[in-house]
Design an enzyme around this catalytic site. Sequence first.
Site, short mmCIF file in Angstrom:
data_model
loop_
_atom_site.label_atom_id
_atom_site.label_comp_id
_atom_site.label_asym_id
_atom_site.label_seq_id
_atom_site.Cartn_x
_atom_site.Cartn_y
_atom_site.Cartn_z
N HIS A 273 -36.53 -14.01 3.64
CA HIS A 273 -35.84 -13.08 3.26
C HIS A 273 -35.27 -12.80 1.85
O HIS A 273 -33.53 -12.04 1.26
CB HIS A 273 -34.38 -14.27 3.65
CG HIS A 273 -33.92 -15.81 2.77
ND1 HIS A 273 -34.81 -16.98 2.56
CD2 HIS A 273 -33.74 -15.41 1.42
CE1 HIS A 273 -34.26 -17.90 1.98
NE2 HIS A 273 -33.39 -16.60 1.12
N ASP B 277 -39.32 -17.91 8.07
CA ASP B 277 -38.51 -17.10 6.85
C ASP B 277 -39.75 -17.09 5.63
O ASP B 277 -39.49 -17.48 4.18
CB ASP B 277 -37.44 -17.88 6.04
CG ASP B 277 -36.63 -17.13 5.63
OD1 ASP B 277 -36.71 -16.71 4.75
OD2 ASP B 277 -35.65 -18.12 4.66
N SER C 243 -34.54 -19.85 -3.60
CA SER C 243 -34.88 -18.98 -2.36
C SER C 243 -36.55 -18.70 -2.76
O SER C 243 -36.55 -18.15 -3.91
CB SER C 243 -34.57 -18.10 -2.12
OG SER C 243 -33.05 -18.42 -1.46
#
Length: 266
Positions: free
Chosen positions: A71, A120, A218
Amino acid sequence: MSRSCLVACYLLLALGLRQACAMAADPNGRVVGGVAAAANSAPYAVSMQYQGTHYCAASILNTNWLVTAAHCLTNSAQVLGSTLVAGSIAVAGTASTTQKRTITYFVVNDLYTGGTVPYDIGLIYTPTAFKWSAAVAPVSLPASGKVPTGTASLYGWGSTSTTNTASYPSTLQVANNLPIISLASCEAALGTKGSDVHSTNLCTGPLTGGVSICTSDSGGPLVQGNVLIGIVSWGKLPCGQANSPSVYVQVSSFISWISTNQVAPS
Protein backbone atom coordinates in the site's frame (compact mmCIF):
# COMPACT_ATOMS: atom_id res chain seq x y z
CA MET A 1 -16.92 7.47 17.20
CA SER A 2 -19.36 6.51 14.44
CA ARG A 3 -18.94 3.22 12.58
CA SER A 4 -18.35 5.07 9.28
CA CYS A 5 -15.56 7.10 10.85
CA LEU A 6 -14.03 3.97 12.37
CA VAL A 7 -13.91 2.24 8.98
CA ALA A 8 -12.38 5.34 7.40
CA CYS A 9 -9.72 5.42 10.09
CA TYR A 10 -8.75 1.81 9.38
CA LEU A 11 -8.25 2.68 5.72
CA LEU A 12 -6.32 5.87 6.39
CA LEU A 13 -3.81 4.01 8.53
CA ALA A 14 -3.53 1.26 5.94
CA LEU A 15 -2.74 3.82 3.25
CA GLY A 16 -0.11 5.49 5.41
CA LEU A 17 -1.68 8.93 4.99
CA ARG A 18 -0.86 11.71 7.44
CA GLN A 19 -4.47 12.45 8.29
CA ALA A 20 -7.34 10.89 10.21
CA CYS A 21 -10.85 11.46 11.52
CA ALA A 22 -11.08 14.71 13.46
CA MET A 23 -10.66 14.38 17.21
CA ALA A 24 -9.22 16.47 20.04
CA ALA A 25 -5.43 16.40 20.22
CA ASP A 26 -3.55 14.75 23.05
CA PRO A 27 -1.73 17.63 24.79
CA ASN A 28 0.98 15.24 26.01
CA GLY A 29 1.85 13.98 22.51
CA ARG A 30 3.53 10.94 24.02
CA VAL A 31 5.13 8.03 22.10
CA VAL A 32 2.73 5.12 21.60
CA GLY A 33 4.68 2.73 23.78
CA GLY A 34 8.03 3.41 22.15
CA VAL A 35 11.28 5.21 22.88
CA ALA A 36 13.93 6.85 20.74
CA ALA A 37 16.04 4.19 19.04
CA ALA A 38 19.80 4.17 19.46
CA ALA A 39 21.99 5.04 16.49
CA ASN A 40 22.77 1.96 14.33
CA SER A 41 20.24 -0.19 16.22
CA ALA A 42 18.25 -0.86 13.04
CA PRO A 43 20.66 -0.25 10.13
CA TYR A 44 18.20 -1.87 7.72
CA ALA A 45 15.38 0.61 8.46
CA VAL A 46 14.85 3.20 5.71
CA SER A 47 12.57 6.22 5.51
CA MET A 48 10.63 6.67 2.27
CA GLN A 49 10.20 10.39 1.64
CA TYR A 50 8.36 12.40 -0.98
CA GLN A 51 9.30 16.05 -1.33
CA GLY A 52 11.07 15.85 2.01
CA THR A 53 8.19 14.27 3.94
CA HIS A 54 8.31 10.77 5.42
CA TYR A 55 5.29 8.65 4.47
CA CYS A 56 6.35 5.00 4.76
CA ALA A 57 9.30 2.83 5.77
CA ALA A 58 11.16 -0.05 4.15
CA SER A 59 13.81 -2.61 5.08
CA ILE A 60 17.06 -3.21 3.19
CA LEU A 61 17.36 -6.75 1.79
CA ASN A 62 20.64 -6.36 -0.11
CA THR A 63 22.66 -3.71 -1.94
CA ASN A 64 19.87 -2.75 -4.36
CA TRP A 65 16.58 -4.14 -3.05
CA LEU A 66 14.24 -3.26 -0.18
CA VAL A 67 10.94 -4.67 1.03
CA THR A 68 7.93 -2.62 2.14
CA ALA A 69 4.13 -2.71 2.22
CA ALA A 70 2.29 -2.83 -1.10
CA HIS A 71 0.00 0.00 0.00
CA CYS A 72 3.06 2.27 0.15
CA LEU A 73 3.51 1.71 -3.60
CA THR A 74 0.05 2.45 -4.97
CA ASN A 75 0.93 5.93 -6.28
CA SER A 76 3.54 5.30 -8.97
CA ALA A 77 4.46 8.96 -9.50
CA GLN A 78 4.99 9.46 -5.78
CA VAL A 79 7.08 6.30 -5.41
CA LEU A 80 9.33 7.05 -8.39
CA GLY A 81 9.73 10.62 -7.14
CA SER A 82 10.66 9.50 -3.63
CA THR A 83 13.99 9.46 -1.83
CA LEU A 84 15.17 6.56 0.31
CA VAL A 85 16.92 7.86 3.43
CA ALA A 86 19.15 5.23 5.08
CA GLY A 87 21.79 5.35 7.79
CA SER A 88 20.16 7.99 9.98
CA ILE A 89 17.81 7.64 12.94
CA ALA A 90 16.95 11.31 12.36
CA VAL A 91 14.18 11.40 9.79
CA ALA A 92 15.78 14.51 8.30
CA GLY A 93 18.80 12.41 7.36
CA THR A 94 21.24 14.70 9.15
CA ALA A 95 23.67 12.01 10.34
CA SER A 96 27.09 11.89 8.69
CA THR A 97 26.37 8.21 7.96
CA THR A 98 23.28 9.01 5.86
CA GLN A 99 22.93 7.46 2.40
CA LYS A 100 20.19 8.70 0.08
CA ARG A 101 18.96 6.75 -2.92
CA THR A 102 16.39 7.08 -5.69
CA ILE A 103 13.78 4.52 -6.74
CA THR A 104 13.60 3.49 -10.38
CA TYR A 105 11.51 0.33 -10.16
CA PHE A 106 9.14 -1.43 -7.78
CA VAL A 107 7.03 -4.58 -7.62
CA VAL A 108 3.67 -5.07 -5.89
CA ASN A 109 2.33 -8.52 -5.05
CA ASP A 110 -0.17 -9.50 -7.75
CA LEU A 111 -2.71 -10.65 -5.16
CA TYR A 112 -2.85 -7.33 -3.31
CA THR A 113 -6.12 -5.53 -4.10
CA GLY A 114 -5.80 -2.43 -1.90
CA GLY A 115 -6.80 -1.34 1.59
CA THR A 116 -6.80 -3.58 4.64
CA VAL A 117 -6.39 -6.87 2.80
CA PRO A 118 -3.76 -9.64 2.65
CA TYR A 119 -0.67 -9.80 0.41
CA ASP A 120 0.32 -6.25 1.37
CA ILE A 121 3.94 -6.65 0.30
CA GLY A 122 6.14 -5.03 -2.33
CA LEU A 123 9.76 -4.64 -3.39
CA ILE A 124 11.74 -1.50 -4.22
CA TYR A 125 14.78 -1.30 -6.50
CA THR A 126 17.42 1.41 -6.29
CA PRO A 127 20.07 1.47 -9.04
CA THR A 128 22.84 2.79 -6.78
CA ALA A 129 24.04 0.13 -4.38
CA PHE A 130 24.06 0.79 -0.66
CA LYS A 131 27.49 0.86 0.95
CA TRP A 132 27.61 -1.29 4.07
CA SER A 133 28.56 0.31 7.37
CA ALA A 134 27.51 0.18 11.00
CA ALA A 135 24.61 2.47 10.06
CA VAL A 136 23.52 0.79 6.80
CA ALA A 137 23.20 -2.99 6.60
CA PRO A 138 20.72 -5.63 5.36
CA VAL A 139 18.12 -7.37 7.47
CA SER A 140 17.95 -11.18 7.59
CA LEU A 141 14.90 -13.13 6.43
CA PRO A 142 13.23 -15.96 8.36
CA ALA A 143 12.92 -19.55 7.21
CA SER A 144 10.08 -20.05 4.76
CA GLY A 145 6.82 -20.95 6.48
CA LYS A 146 8.11 -20.42 10.01
CA VAL A 147 5.39 -18.94 12.24
CA PRO A 148 6.94 -16.55 14.77
CA THR A 149 6.11 -16.75 18.47
CA GLY A 150 7.20 -14.88 21.58
CA THR A 151 7.98 -11.17 21.42
CA ALA A 152 9.35 -8.78 18.83
CA SER A 153 10.61 -5.23 18.29
CA LEU A 154 8.96 -2.60 16.10
CA TYR A 155 10.82 0.31 14.47
CA GLY A 156 9.27 3.33 12.79
CA TRP A 157 9.01 7.06 12.21
CA GLY A 158 5.19 6.97 12.34
CA SER A 159 2.84 9.03 14.47
CA THR A 160 3.31 8.85 18.23
CA SER A 161 -0.16 10.19 19.04
CA THR A 162 -2.85 8.23 20.88
CA THR A 163 -5.58 10.39 19.29
CA ASN A 164 -6.70 10.88 15.71
CA THR A 165 -4.50 13.97 15.44
CA ALA A 166 -1.12 12.71 14.25
CA SER A 167 2.18 13.80 15.79
CA TYR A 168 5.43 12.75 14.14
CA PRO A 169 8.81 12.16 15.80
CA SER A 170 12.06 13.54 14.44
CA THR A 171 13.91 10.38 15.52
CA LEU A 172 13.34 6.68 14.82
CA GLN A 173 11.24 5.05 17.54
CA VAL A 174 11.40 1.48 18.85
CA ALA A 175 8.90 -0.53 20.86
CA ASN A 176 10.45 -3.65 22.34
CA ASN A 177 8.91 -6.83 23.74
CA LEU A 178 5.68 -6.63 21.76
CA PRO A 179 3.76 -9.88 22.33
CA ILE A 180 2.91 -11.85 19.20
CA ILE A 181 -0.73 -12.90 19.53
CA SER A 182 -2.68 -15.65 17.79
CA LEU A 183 -4.64 -14.83 14.66
CA ALA A 184 -7.80 -15.96 16.45
CA SER A 185 -7.23 -13.42 19.24
CA CYS A 186 -6.39 -10.77 16.65
CA GLU A 187 -9.56 -11.39 14.66
CA ALA A 188 -11.73 -11.34 17.77
CA ALA A 189 -10.27 -8.06 19.01
CA LEU A 190 -10.76 -6.36 15.62
CA GLY A 191 -14.46 -7.15 15.52
CA THR A 192 -16.00 -6.57 12.09
CA LYS A 193 -12.53 -5.95 10.60
CA GLY A 194 -11.30 -9.30 11.89
CA SER A 195 -12.40 -10.94 8.66
CA ASP A 196 -9.59 -9.05 6.88
CA VAL A 197 -6.95 -10.94 8.87
CA HIS A 198 -5.43 -13.72 6.76
CA SER A 199 -3.22 -16.73 7.39
CA THR A 200 -0.33 -14.76 5.84
CA ASN A 201 -0.69 -12.02 8.47
CA LEU A 202 0.92 -11.64 11.87
CA CYS A 203 -0.46 -9.66 14.82
CA THR A 204 1.00 -8.09 17.94
CA GLY A 205 -0.56 -6.74 21.10
CA PRO A 206 -0.73 -5.95 23.88
CA LEU A 207 -4.52 -5.99 23.80
CA THR A 208 -4.46 -3.89 26.97
CA GLY A 209 -3.32 -0.99 24.77
CA GLY A 210 -0.50 1.51 25.10
CA VAL A 211 1.68 0.17 22.29
CA SER A 212 0.90 -0.12 18.58
CA ILE A 213 1.80 0.76 15.03
CA CYS A 214 0.49 4.10 13.81
CA THR A 215 0.12 6.27 10.72
CA SER A 216 3.25 6.30 8.50
CA ASP A 217 4.80 3.30 10.28
CA SER A 218 3.52 1.48 7.19
CA GLY A 219 6.04 -0.79 5.48
CA GLY A 220 8.39 -0.74 8.46
CA PRO A 221 10.08 -3.66 10.21
CA LEU A 222 8.94 -5.94 13.01
CA VAL A 223 12.01 -7.95 13.99
CA GLN A 224 13.30 -10.64 16.29
CA GLY A 225 16.98 -9.86 16.63
CA ASN A 226 18.12 -9.10 13.09
CA VAL A 227 15.39 -11.21 11.47
CA LEU A 228 12.51 -9.47 9.70
CA ILE A 229 9.35 -11.31 10.73
CA GLY A 230 6.72 -8.69 9.92
CA ILE A 231 6.01 -5.69 7.70
CA VAL A 232 3.65 -3.05 9.11
CA SER A 233 0.33 -3.28 7.28
CA TRP A 234 -2.66 -1.87 9.16
CA GLY A 235 -4.42 -1.25 12.47
CA LYS A 236 -6.99 0.87 14.25
CA LEU A 237 -7.05 4.60 14.75
CA PRO A 238 -6.64 6.15 17.24
CA CYS A 239 -3.45 4.22 17.89
CA GLY A 240 -2.52 2.44 21.10
CA GLN A 241 -6.06 1.77 22.31
CA ALA A 242 -7.19 -1.39 24.12
CA ASN A 243 -8.28 -4.29 21.90
CA SER A 244 -6.45 -2.74 18.94
CA PRO A 245 -3.85 -5.24 17.70
CA SER A 246 -1.33 -4.26 15.05
CA VAL A 247 -1.47 -6.23 11.80
CA TYR A 248 1.60 -7.11 9.73
CA VAL A 249 2.54 -9.11 6.67
CA GLN A 250 4.08 -12.36 7.93
CA VAL A 251 7.37 -12.34 6.02
CA SER A 252 7.94 -16.10 6.25
CA SER A 253 4.87 -16.57 4.02
CA PHE A 254 6.57 -14.69 1.18
CA ILE A 255 10.19 -15.90 1.09
CA SER A 256 9.81 -17.49 -2.34
CA TRP A 257 7.97 -14.43 -3.69
CA ILE A 258 10.68 -12.09 -2.38
CA SER A 259 13.41 -14.17 -4.02
CA THR A 260 11.64 -14.65 -7.34
CA ASN A 261 10.71 -11.00 -7.83
CA GLN A 262 14.11 -9.42 -7.28
CA VAL A 263 14.68 -9.04 -11.00
CA ALA A 264 16.37 -5.79 -11.93
CA PRO A 265 14.84 -3.89 -14.85
CA SER A 266 16.76 -4.18 -18.11
